[in-house]
Design an enzyme around this catalytic site. Structure first.
Site, PDB file in Angstrom:
ATOM      1  N   SER A  71     -29.098  44.967  -5.809  1.00  0.00           N
ATOM      2  CA  SER A  71     -30.328  43.316  -5.604  1.00  0.00           C
ATOM      3  C   SER A  71     -31.145  42.885  -7.061  1.00  0.00           C
ATOM      4  CB  SER A  71     -31.499  43.899  -4.417  1.00  0.00           C
ATOM      5  OG  SER A  71     -30.333  43.882  -3.714  1.00  0.00           O
ATOM      6  N   HIS A  82     -22.328  41.623  -6.667  1.00  0.00           N
ATOM      7  CA  HIS A  82     -23.725  41.690  -5.910  1.00  0.00           C
ATOM      8  C   HIS A  82     -23.322  41.227  -4.503  1.00  0.00           C
ATOM      9  CE1 HIS A  82     -27.742  40.303  -4.116  1.00  0.00           C
ATOM     10  NE2 HIS A  82     -27.013  41.426  -4.144  1.00  0.00           N
ATOM     11  N   GLU A 123     -22.242  37.913  -6.238  1.00  0.00           N
ATOM     12  CA  GLU A 123     -22.610  37.363  -7.481  1.00  0.00           C
ATOM     13  C   GLU A 123     -22.196  38.226  -8.417  1.00  0.00           C
ATOM     14  OE1 GLU A 123     -26.825  37.205  -6.920  1.00  0.00           O
ATOM     15  OE2 GLU A 123     -27.159  36.221  -7.864  1.00  0.00           O
ATOM     16  N   ASN A 128     -31.072  36.627  -5.709  1.00  0.00           N
ATOM     17  CA  ASN A 128     -33.256  36.983  -4.819  1.00  0.00           C
ATOM     18  C   ASN A 128     -34.005  36.919  -5.471  1.00  0.00           C
ATOM     19  OD1 ASN A 128     -31.613  38.792  -2.985  1.00  0.00           O
ATOM     20  ND2 ASN A 128     -31.071  40.504  -3.957  1.00  0.00           N
TER      21      ASN A 128
HETATM   22  C1  LIG Z   1     -31.148  41.059  -0.174  1.00  0.00           C
HETATM   23  C2  LIG Z   1     -29.878  41.147  -0.986  1.00  0.00           C
HETATM   24  O1  LIG Z   1     -29.523  41.329  -2.071  1.00  0.00           O
HETATM   25  C3  LIG Z   1     -28.837  39.899  -1.248  1.00  0.00           C
HETATM   26  C4  LIG Z   1     -28.761  39.372   0.558  1.00  0.00           C
HETATM   27  O2  LIG Z   1     -27.355  40.142   1.138  1.00  0.00           O
HETATM   28  S1  LIG Z   1     -29.885  38.459   1.551  1.00  0.00           S
HETATM   29  C5  LIG Z   1     -29.117  38.206   2.800  1.00  0.00           C
HETATM   30  C6  LIG Z   1     -27.861  37.609   2.445  1.00  0.00           C
HETATM   31  N1  LIG Z   1     -27.449  37.188   3.895  1.00  0.00           N
HETATM   32  C7  LIG Z   1     -28.009  35.793   5.376  1.00  0.00           C
HETATM   33  O3  LIG Z   1     -28.843  35.398   4.959  1.00  0.00           O
HETATM   34  C8  LIG Z   1     -27.869  36.477   7.029  1.00  0.00           C
HETATM   35  C9  LIG Z   1     -28.243  34.774   6.954  1.00  0.00           C
HETATM   36  N2  LIG Z   1     -28.279  35.604   8.415  1.00  0.00           N
HETATM   37  C10 LIG Z   1     -26.552  34.516   9.334  1.00  0.00           C
HETATM   38  O4  LIG Z   1     -26.091  33.843   8.403  1.00  0.00           O
HETATM   39  C11 LIG Z   1     -25.886  35.256  10.825  1.00  0.00           C
HETATM   40  O5  LIG Z   1     -27.438  35.103  11.357  1.00  0.00           O
HETATM   41  C12 LIG Z   1     -25.400  35.683  11.077  1.00  0.00           C
HETATM   42  C13 LIG Z   1     -24.366  35.564   9.930  1.00  0.00           C
HETATM   43  C14 LIG Z   1     -26.016  37.299  10.440  1.00  0.00           C
HETATM   44  C15 LIG Z   1     -24.938  36.172  12.647  1.00  0.00           C
HETATM   45  O6  LIG Z   1     -24.728  35.143  12.882  1.00  0.00           O
HETATM   46  P1  LIG Z   1     -25.094  35.167  14.461  1.00  0.00           P
HETATM   47  O7  LIG Z   1     -24.031  33.600  14.563  1.00  0.00           O
HETATM   48  O8  LIG Z   1     -26.225  35.147  14.546  1.00  0.00           O
HETATM   49  O9  LIG Z   1     -24.402  35.551  15.190  1.00  0.00           O
HETATM   50  P2  LIG Z   1     -22.591  36.270  16.182  1.00  0.00           P
HETATM   51  O10 LIG Z   1     -22.166  34.564  16.091  1.00  0.00           O
HETATM   52  O11 LIG Z   1     -23.240  37.651  16.902  1.00  0.00           O
HETATM   53  O12 LIG Z   1     -22.027  36.555  14.474  1.00  0.00           O
HETATM   54  C16 LIG Z   1     -21.393  35.195  13.837  1.00  0.00           C
HETATM   55  C17 LIG Z   1     -19.555  35.582  12.558  1.00  0.00           C
HETATM   56  O13 LIG Z   1     -20.558  36.816  12.137  1.00  0.00           O
HETATM   57  C18 LIG Z   1     -20.100  37.803  12.398  1.00  0.00           C
HETATM   58  N3  LIG Z   1     -20.738  38.901  12.306  1.00  0.00           N
HETATM   59  C19 LIG Z   1     -21.831  38.623  12.500  1.00  0.00           C
HETATM   60  N4  LIG Z   1     -21.975  40.397  11.915  1.00  0.00           N
HETATM   61  C20 LIG Z   1     -21.013  40.626  11.568  1.00  0.00           C
HETATM   62  C21 LIG Z   1     -20.500  41.939  10.701  1.00  0.00           C
HETATM   63  N5  LIG Z   1     -21.817  42.807  10.370  1.00  0.00           N
HETATM   64  N6  LIG Z   1     -19.592  42.045  10.552  1.00  0.00           N
HETATM   65  C22 LIG Z   1     -18.318  41.509  10.498  1.00  0.00           C
HETATM   66  N7  LIG Z   1     -18.606  40.339  11.235  1.00  0.00           N
HETATM   67  C23 LIG Z   1     -19.986  39.658  12.115  1.00  0.00           C
HETATM   68  C24 LIG Z   1     -19.438  37.257  13.963  1.00  0.00           C
HETATM   69  O14 LIG Z   1     -18.029  38.296  14.403  1.00  0.00           O
HETATM   70  C25 LIG Z   1     -19.039  36.278  13.902  1.00  0.00           C
HETATM   71  O15 LIG Z   1     -18.251  35.713  13.354  1.00  0.00           O
HETATM   72  P3  LIG Z   1     -17.354  34.183  13.684  1.00  0.00           P
HETATM   73  O16 LIG Z   1     -18.634  32.807  13.654  1.00  0.00           O
HETATM   74  O17 LIG Z   1     -16.488  34.500  12.231  1.00  0.00           O
HETATM   75  O18 LIG Z   1     -16.370  34.478  15.030  1.00  0.00           O
HETATM   76  N1  LIG Z   2     -29.298  45.247   2.185  1.00  0.00           N
HETATM   77  C1  LIG Z   2     -29.524  44.105   2.282  1.00  0.00           C
HETATM   78  O1  LIG Z   2     -29.266  43.035   2.537  1.00  0.00           O
HETATM   79  C2  LIG Z   2     -28.231  43.741   0.138  1.00  0.00           C
HETATM   80  C3  LIG Z   2     -28.383  45.654  -0.509  1.00  0.00           C
HETATM   81  N2  LIG Z   2     -28.185  45.352  -1.641  1.00  0.00           N
HETATM   82  C4  LIG Z   2     -28.100  46.951  -1.842  1.00  0.00           C
HETATM   83  O2  LIG Z   2     -26.589  47.411  -2.407  1.00  0.00           O
HETATM   84  C5  LIG Z   2     -27.472  48.939  -2.296  1.00  0.00           C
HETATM   85  C6  LIG Z   2     -27.837  49.626  -0.551  1.00  0.00           C
HETATM   86  O3  LIG Z   2     -28.603  48.948   0.481  1.00  0.00           O
HETATM   87  P1  LIG Z   2     -28.428  49.168   1.876  1.00  0.00           P
HETATM   88  O4  LIG Z   2     -26.767  49.941   1.937  1.00  0.00           O
HETATM   89  O5  LIG Z   2     -29.105  47.923   2.257  1.00  0.00           O
HETATM   90  O6  LIG Z   2     -29.527  50.821   1.816  1.00  0.00           O
HETATM   91  P2  LIG Z   2     -28.687  51.512   2.757  1.00  0.00           P
HETATM   92  O7  LIG Z   2     -30.710  52.247   2.559  1.00  0.00           O
HETATM   93  O8  LIG Z   2     -28.568  51.021   4.223  1.00  0.00           O
HETATM   94  O9  LIG Z   2     -28.111  52.821   2.417  1.00  0.00           O
HETATM   95  C7  LIG Z   2     -28.090  53.242   0.975  1.00  0.00           C
HETATM   96  C8  LIG Z   2     -27.194  54.535   1.217  1.00  0.00           C
HETATM   97  O10 LIG Z   2     -26.783  54.955  -0.362  1.00  0.00           O
HETATM   98  C9  LIG Z   2     -27.470  56.749   0.282  1.00  0.00           C
HETATM   99  N3  LIG Z   2     -27.611  57.353  -0.599  1.00  0.00           N
HETATM  100  C10 LIG Z   2     -28.707  57.713  -1.686  1.00  0.00           C
HETATM  101  N4  LIG Z   2     -28.792  58.325  -2.570  1.00  0.00           N
HETATM  102  C11 LIG Z   2     -27.665  58.874  -2.836  1.00  0.00           C
HETATM  103  C12 LIG Z   2     -27.013  59.412  -3.827  1.00  0.00           C
HETATM  104  N5  LIG Z   2     -27.499  60.030  -4.522  1.00  0.00           N
HETATM  105  N6  LIG Z   2     -25.540  59.376  -3.330  1.00  0.00           N
HETATM  106  C13 LIG Z   2     -24.694  58.291  -2.195  1.00  0.00           C
HETATM  107  N7  LIG Z   2     -25.850  58.393  -1.815  1.00  0.00           N
HETATM  108  C14 LIG Z   2     -26.967  58.144  -2.143  1.00  0.00           C
HETATM  109  C15 LIG Z   2     -28.434  56.411   1.320  1.00  0.00           C
HETATM  110  O11 LIG Z   2     -28.286  58.159   1.683  1.00  0.00           O
HETATM  111  P3  LIG Z   2     -30.026  58.644   2.734  1.00  0.00           P
HETATM  112  O12 LIG Z   2     -29.910  57.103   3.857  1.00  0.00           O
HETATM  113  O13 LIG Z   2     -29.707  59.872   3.579  1.00  0.00           O
HETATM  114  O14 LIG Z   2     -30.628  58.677   1.347  1.00  0.00           O
HETATM  115  C16 LIG Z   2     -27.996  55.374   2.351  1.00  0.00           C
HETATM  116  O15 LIG Z   2     -26.607  55.950   3.528  1.00  0.00           O
HETATM  117  C17 LIG Z   2     -28.738  48.754  -2.360  1.00  0.00           C
HETATM  118  O16 LIG Z   2     -28.810  48.742  -4.161  1.00  0.00           O
HETATM  119  C18 LIG Z   2     -29.472  47.151  -2.516  1.00  0.00           C
HETATM  120  O17 LIG Z   2     -30.647  46.502  -3.195  1.00  0.00           O
HETATM  121  C19 LIG Z   2     -27.332  44.079  -1.826  1.00  0.00           C
HETATM  122  C20 LIG Z   2     -26.987  43.404  -0.940  1.00  0.00           C
HETATM  123  C21 LIG Z   2     -28.064  42.818   0.098  1.00  0.00           C
END
Ligand SMILES: CC(=O)CC(=O)SCCNC(=O)CCNC(=O)[C@H](O)C(C)(C)COP(=O)(O)OP(=O)(O)OC[C@H]1O[C@@H](n2cnc3c(N)ncnc32)[C@H](O)[C@@H]1OP(=O)(O)O
Ligand SMILES: NC(=O)C1=CN([C@@H]2O[C@H](COP(=O)(O)OP(=O)(O)OC[C@H]3O[C@@H](n4cnc5c(N)ncnc54)[C@H](OP(=O)(O)O)[C@@H]3O)[C@@H](O)[C@H]2O)C=CC1
Length: 292
Positions: A120, A141, A153, A191
């Site tokens: 991330s 990403h 990304e 992010n």
């Molecule tokens: C941290 C990082 O590194 C980067 C990141 O990822 S940052 C996070 C980015 N993500 C966001 O910002 C998500 C924001 N939230 C959302 O967009 C919505 O709340 C959400 C899509 C997660 C759920 O939407 P919702 O309307 O509340 O739920 P719901 O009606 O159950 O689902 C909507 C759709 O998603 C699907 N869905 C939801 N979660 C799912 C999952 N885990 N797997 C598969 N499908 C899923 C559903 O089947 C549904 O599909 P259709 O509309 O095509 O029929």
């Molecule tokens: N959460 C998000 O929304 C997003 C996350 N990411 C990125 O994706 C990556 C994973 O995040 P996320 O899936 O949320 O994290 P989680 O905590 O859900 O999963 C991480 C997994 O990696 C495992 N793990 C830790 N160390 C090792 C290792 N040495 N070898 C193999 N597996 C290992 C962990 O095991 P254990 O639990 O036993 O430690 C766990 O099962 C991070 O880099 C995060 O920044 C990117 C986009 C969105």
């Protein structure tokens, strides 16, 4: 341009299982490795449940689900990537964890295999430098939840070569995703913008500007966000949000990225959000109840 015909995934958490889900549905064989066998079993169960949801919405058929699940193999041994074209690391967001993973992984790969991190925030150039193939290393990403979110990304490290970049662009298209290319700066594009907003929401809670429900309602109804920022923080994982803020703070040396002490406290308590059952909300209750 080399074509990617098989995928390896390291880390079977919420991102790893999502990447396996979309890759298997796109017809690619997937090998998934985690240090924990229970994490692998949980990931397979989550993929099956999410595909069931897609069947319910007529997005895929039961036959597509069955074929996709058969394409996924799991292991706790990195040696299972011996014939894999492309390995994506999606382990915990800690640079030392990722560095150790890549160092241990390289001896098991075929020479032409390409590598990516789903990080991330962490520098792609620095991660690439611990491998034996920085020119075939890239940032790929995915966004959470992977089966739903359209964006990938793509981040080029200083050494990433053109064939690797083009192969990953083609892979993203095959998985049904759109791409945005970012340069290798801390936390890239999404992010750099999204996680400071979440951190600011935690400051608003910390300073008493609003309570949890007010902050989330304000941003959902006032800015049309699908989730409020605190709900989204729980969804991403508070450990991941804090790690991203630390990378921004250290990498850009600007106090505006200072992680909110309340976010630090929640992580120290092990209240990491949905994945541990408690964060800004307590998910043992239906509907989830605010924890402050
Ligand atoms: C941290 C990082 O590194 C980067 C990141 O990822 S940052 C996070 C980015 N993500 C966001 O910002 C998500 C924001 N939230 C959302 O967009 C919505 O709340 C959400 C899509 C997660 C759920 O939407 P919702 O309307 O509340 O739920 P719901 O009606 O159950 O689902 C909507 C759709 O998603 C699907 N869905 C939801 N979660 C799912 C999952 N885990 N797997 C598969 N499908 C899923 C559903 O089947 C549904 O599909 P259709 O509309 O095509 O029929
Ligand atoms: N959460 C998000 O929304 C997003 C996350 N990411 C990125 O994706 C990556 C994973 O995040 P996320 O899936 O949320 O994290 P989680 O905590 O859900 O999963 C991480 C997994 O990696 C495992 N793990 C830790 N160390 C090792 C290792 N040495 N070898 C193999 N597996 C290992 C962990 O095991 P254990 O639990 O036993 O430690 C766990 O099962 C991070 O880099 C995060 O920044 C990117 C986009 C969105």
């Amino acid at each position: 341009m080399p074509e990617i015909r098989s995928i390896g995934i390291i880390g079977a958490g919420q991102m790893g299982n999502g990447i396996a889900h979309v890759s298997a549905l796109a017809g690619l064989p997937v090998a998934m490795v985690d240090i924990s066998r229970p994490a692998l079993d949980k990931a397979l169960a989550t993929i099956a449940r999410n595909m069931e949801r897609q069947i319910g919405r007529k997005l895929i058929t039961p036959e597509q689900r069955d074929e996709a699940l058969e394409r996924i193999t799991t292991s706790t041994d990195l040696a299972s990537f011996g014939t894999t074209d492309f390995v994506i690391e999606a382990a915990t967001e800690k640079e030392e964890v990722k560095r150790e993973v890549f160092k241990a992984l390289c001896p098991h790969l075929k020479p032409e295999a390409m590598l990516a991190s789903n990080t991330s925030s962490i520098s792609i150039t620095r991660l690439a430098a611990v491998t034996d193939r920085p020119e075939r290393f890239i940032g790929m990403h995915f966004m959470n939840p992977v089966p739903v979110m359209k964006l990938v990304e793509v981040i080029r490290g200083i050494a990433t070569d053109e064939p690797t970049y083009r192969a990953v662009e083609a892979l993203a298209r095959k998985l049904g995703k759109m791409t945005a290319t970012a340069q290798d700066f801390p936390a890239f594009i999404v992010n750099r913008i999204l996680v400071p907003m979440i951190n600011e929401a935690v400051y608003a809670l910390y300073e008493g500007v609003g309570d949890i429900r007010s902050i989330d309602t304000a941003m959902k109804l006032g800015a049309n966000h699908p989730m409020g920022p605190l709900e989204l923080a729980d969804f991403i994982g508070l450990d991941t949000c804090l790690s991203v803020m630390q990378v921004l703070y250290d990498g850009l040396s600007d106090s505006k990225y200072r992680p909110c002490p309340l976010l630090v406290k929640y992580v120290e308590a092990g209240w990491l959000g949905r994945k541990t059952g408690k964060g800004f909300y307590d998910y043992s209750q239906d509907p989830p109840a605010p924890t402050r």
